[in-house]
Design an enzyme around this catalytic site. Structure first.
Site, PDB file in Angstrom:
ATOM      1  CG  ASP A 124      37.815  31.909  42.292  1.00  0.00           C
ATOM      2  OD1 ASP A 124      38.586  30.943  42.235  1.00  0.00           O
ATOM      3  OD2 ASP A 124      38.159  33.024  42.724  1.00  0.00           O
ATOM      4  CD  GLU A 372      42.927  33.952  47.065  1.00  0.00           C
ATOM      5  OE1 GLU A 372      42.403  34.168  45.959  1.00  0.00           O
ATOM      6  OE2 GLU A 372      43.781  33.074  47.251  1.00  0.00           O
TER       7      GLU A 372
END
Length: 524
Positions: A124, A372
């Protein structure tokens, strides 16, 4: 700190919190959104049978409501999600070929991809930004932040060792030039937990940087911390740039700013597989001086109770649709575990250390249990809401790719319309006619790039960055080639721009700044 507004609807039906997944209690590792042998009851593996026709999508108006005083929330419905198999899947492709149209398919990443560093796994990633999500060049340097873990540990165990690291390179660098790994952002044992998960970073006045992140605890809590399973946290530090490079220092006290409340957002006590993470902050020109925060949550309630049943509104079928499911049919399939939503809060202090929690702005009840890394991009007067999700987190009899999902409305809290009718914006190549998989155990004969990229970060102008997961069995842990998506709010559509880069694949880790802060800025 955070405080909570009393719910306007005391039944709480329809208000959930987008929760990301997982906790860690002592001796037990439950995973926030990561594959686990102790995962929540799985959705049906087999997709709904493709048909020449199918249900019509839910009617969405895009109408805006006041983000703070209204309790309205949009729904990503089962009728919307079923458009994937109805309009975006070819049931006649050869087994394992990509069954989705090119307009929503990420181009194939070569198996011989380079890696950014042999020191850490990288996944990420987000930029240093200002309050309007502009990506900032600081005194001639571009800065990005990533979740990292030592490459000595197995790739699929990285979540338990996640820390926030950072990379830099000169703003005048060629797009193909390498990034320099700067190390961990925070000193050891200073954050609120034993793991640090995704968030965002804002350049404040002068050389101050405020970081927002998810604090999670796996296994034994670190001494001196409360060991909470998942909270949103913030800390302020300083950035320094010289001709030699960039460094961070003088981080103050790490503060908890939000945790799930059990009223709008599911707690560990309600569901061990809850989600609560990924703070993303921004200002809205329509509300000058107010900072908002999006985050992933799960709708409150204990799965299996009436409170978590899907409703007629969650199904979203047009009246009289012959392809509609009934509420009883859907709830009998165990969809009470799929309670993903996107939460909202606003900062009630100028230093962004105190926040007021609000009802979610979008729910996916009975559809998906992971929403998410939510983001909001304001473009041409439209508000584009993005999230990412997995194929294996869909509810029973629904099917979709790993990738980006998007919605458009007229404000932060809108009756968001799914882009391309279904919500799919960018998926990895996959044969949706085959059962849903997880990256570490793909089905034999499935497309070898079905998990090529994940954790997409949408940049101003439609550039999309992600990390490489699994390409033909080669695990990545490094940033992907950037792709570009063209957005049209008026028609609620999007399409991959294949004129960008090499037939749609741009440079690896291409995260260009579009605004400068002191020194030489770089506009790409």
């Amino acid at each position: 700190m955070s405080r909570h507004i009393a719910p306007l609807n005391p039944t709480r039906r329809g208000f959930g919190a987008l929760a990301l997944g997982a906790l860690a209690t002592a001796g037990t590792a439950s995973v926030l959104g990561a594959p686990s042998a102790q995962a929540a009851p799985a959705a049906s593996a087999a997709p709904a049978a493709p048909t020449a026709d199918g249900p019509q999508p839910t009617v969405h108006t895009q109408q805006a409501h006041d983000p703070i005083t209204s309790d309205f929330h949009a729904r990503w419905t089962r009728a919307d999600a079923r458009q994937i198999m109805r309009t975006q899947n070819d049931p006649d492709v050869a087994r394992g070929e990509n069954s989705m149209p090119e307009s929503i398919t990420m181009p194939e990443i070569p198996r011989d991809f380079p890696i950014m560093t042999d020191e850490v796994w990288v996944w990420d990633t987000w930029s240093l930004t200002d309050e309007y999500s502009n990506q900032m060049s600081y005194k001639g340097w571009d800065v990005i932040f990533s979740l990292v873990a030592p490459r000595e540990i197995p790739f699929d165990e990285r979540h338990w060792s996640a820390r926030i690291g950072y990379f830099t390179r000169p703003s005048t660098a060629d797009p193909d030039d390498a990034w320099t790994y700067g190390g961990y952002l925070f000193e050891d044992d200073t954050s609120l937990s034993n793991t640090e998960w995704s968030g965002s970073a804002r350049l404040m006045q002068g050389n101050k940087v405020r970081v927002f992140y998810t604090a999670t605890t796996f296994g034994e809590k670190r001494p001196g911390t409360p060991g909470k399973p998942a909270v949103l946290a913030t800390v302020e530090g300083q950035i320094k740039a010289t001709k030699a490079g960039v460094s961070f220092s003088k981080f103050g006290e790490h503060l908890e700013i939000a945790e799930p409340d059990g009223t709008w957002y599911q707690t560990q006590e309600q569901n061990p597989y809850f989600s609560f993470r990924d703070p993303f902050t921004f200002e809205d020109p329509a509300h000058p001086g107010v900072t908002f925060m999006l985050f992933e949550g799960c709708g409150a309630g204990v799965p299996g109770t009436a409170e978590t049943d899907a409703t007629v509104e969650d199904l979203g079928y047009v009246e009289g649709d012959p392809f509609a499911e009934t509420v009883d049919e859907v709830n009998a399939k165990g969809v009470q575990w799929q309670r993903g939503n996107i939460g909202l809060a606003w900062a009630d202090s100028k230093d962004l250390t105190s926040w007021t929690m609000l009802p979610p702005i979008l729910t996916a009840y009975g559809v998906n249990d992971q929403t998410e890394r939510p983001q909001m991009i304001i473009q041409d007067g439209k508000y584009f809401l993005f999230t990412i999700s997995h194929q294996f987190t869909y509810a029973a009899d629904l099917r979709g790719p790993d990738g980006v999902y998007g919605f458009v409305g007229d404000g932060i809290r809108s009756d968001f319309q799914p882009l391309n009718s279904s919500g799919v914006v960018l998926g990895s190549p996959v044969d949706l006619n085959l059962p849903a998989d997880a990256p570490e155990s793909p089905t034999e004969g499935q497309n070898p790039r079905q998990f090529q990229a994940y954790s997409h970060y949408i940049q101003p102008g439609g550039l999309v960055q992600s990390f490489i997961d699994n390409v033909e069995g080669r695990r990545g842990g490094t940033l992907s080639p950037t792709v570009k998506v063209d957005l049209d709010g008026a028609t609620a559509t999007s399409a991959v721009d294949y004129s960008f880069g090499d037939n749609g694949l741009g440079p690896y880790a291409y995260i260009p700044t579009n605004k400068r802060k002191g020194g030489v800025g770089h506009y790409k």
